[in-house]
Design an enzyme around this catalytic site. Structure first.
Site, short mmCIF file in Angstrom:
data_model
loop_
_atom_site.label_atom_id
_atom_site.label_comp_id
_atom_site.label_asym_id
_atom_site.label_seq_id
_atom_site.Cartn_x
_atom_site.Cartn_y
_atom_site.Cartn_z
N GLU A 116 31.27 11.61 38.14
CA GLU A 116 30.14 12.14 38.90
C GLU A 116 29.91 11.34 40.19
OE1 GLU A 116 29.01 14.89 38.33
OE2 GLU A 116 29.29 15.29 36.20
N HIS A 139 22.39 9.15 35.78
CA HIS A 139 22.53 10.44 35.10
C HIS A 139 22.62 10.23 33.60
CE1 HIS A 139 23.92 14.35 33.90
NE2 HIS A 139 25.11 13.89 33.54
N HIS A 141 21.72 12.31 29.39
CA HIS A 141 21.52 13.53 28.60
C HIS A 141 20.39 13.34 27.59
CE1 HIS A 141 26.20 14.16 29.10
NE2 HIS A 141 25.54 14.39 30.23
N GLU A 169 -0.09 10.95 32.10
CA GLU A 169 0.53 10.06 33.09
C GLU A 169 1.72 10.67 33.83
OE1 GLU A 169 0.91 6.02 32.02
OE2 GLU A 169 -1.14 5.93 31.25
N HIS A 210 22.35 20.69 30.57
CA HIS A 210 23.25 19.54 30.70
C HIS A 210 22.52 18.19 30.62
CE1 HIS A 210 26.93 17.63 32.83
NE2 HIS A 210 26.17 16.68 32.32
#
Ligand SMILES: [Zn+2]
Length: 270
Positions: A116, A139, A141, A169, A210
């Site tokens: 990525e 990044h 998941h 919050e 994703h």
């Protein structure tokens, strides 16, 4: 500093990757982090003085020419970063308008940069335009956010409003809201460009079906952003199938704005 492994940024990177794994956000070889370093953070360290090899990036980001990044490697397990940082992480300096990445340290088994890398570098460039102090792109998941994209509309305003309503919050942590992309092929320049476009106005970008991208000024801030959004998504999933008796109203969200001196994204509150 004689050994790069003694650098404070290295300790923080290892701790963050380990914590992301422990949170269950980065199963197997998933997830990736990139941390922009100041030249002075590696200055004088013999470990980073030579170019070990050069990797073509496959894209152009002239804004990042000469910038140095500590990044996770492709196919590497976050679980293992703490035991072998020099195998699982790498330090690169971009050159040739971002088209080449010179490896200065790490990926010692011959490994490559995170798949990525395009989305990371394009997001860094986009965030720096908005916030010159941005240093991190991350990044992962997280299961609740990912699950939410299967049962909630991917409309950005609606998605953001739900997250704000699930936890008092949320608005304070991400007042600019979250960007949301539909399912796209990962690892490509296309998803990188789409993510970077969203990153111009928000630090959180959900990848439908994703995972999520986060950006921030340091690892703690970025980790905390994802953590806060993930908590709100968890509360949504725990309550979505039950009758809603109470909710956080727009009037209450406006009161939070006033009390804490923040501004919700324009047009997202009634
Ligand atoms: Zn992913």
């Amino acid at each position: 500093m004689k050994n790069i492994l003694d650098a404070p940024f290295m300790a923080e990177m290892i701790r963050t990757a380990t914590e992301m794994y422990r949170h269950g956000w980065d199963e197997r070889n998933s997830g990736n982090i990139s941390l922009m370093l100041d030249e002075k953070e590696i200055a004088g360290c013999p470990d980073t003085e030579n170019v070990l090899r050069t990797v073509p990036t496959g894209f152009t980001v002239p804004e990042l020419d000469g910038k140095v990044f500590l990044v996770t490697g492709t196919g590497k397990y976050f679980k293992n970063v703490q035991y072998a940082p020099e195998v699982n992480l790498g330090i690169v300096r971009l050159r040739d308008r971002g088209r080449q990445a010179d490896l200065l340290w790490g990926l010692s088994d011959g490994g490559l940069l995170t798949s990525e890398f395009p989305a990371h570098m394009m997001s860094h460039a986009a965030r720096l335009e908005t916030d010159p102090l941005n240093r991190v792109v991350m990044h992962s998941h997280p299961a609740n956010l990912l699950a939410m994209t299967f049962v909630h509309t991917l409309d950005e305003r609606a998605f953001t409003r739900t997250l704000w309503q699930m936890h008092t919050e949320s608005l304070l942590v991400f007042p600019e809201g979250v960007g949301v992309l539909p399912w796209m092929l990962c690892g490509t320049n296309e998803i990188g460009e789409a993510t970077a476009e969203k990153m111009k106005t928000t630090r959180l970008v959900v990848w439908g079906l994703h995972g999520i991208y986060g950006a921030g000024r340091n690892l703690d801030e970025t980790f905390g952003l994802i953590e806060a959004a993930e908590k709100a998504a968890e509360i949504y999933l725990k309550t979505a199938h039950l009758p809603r008796i109470n909710t956080i109203t727009d009037e209450q969200l406006h009161r939070l704005e006033q009390r804490f001196g923040i501004k919700a994204r324009e047009g997202y509150l009634d």
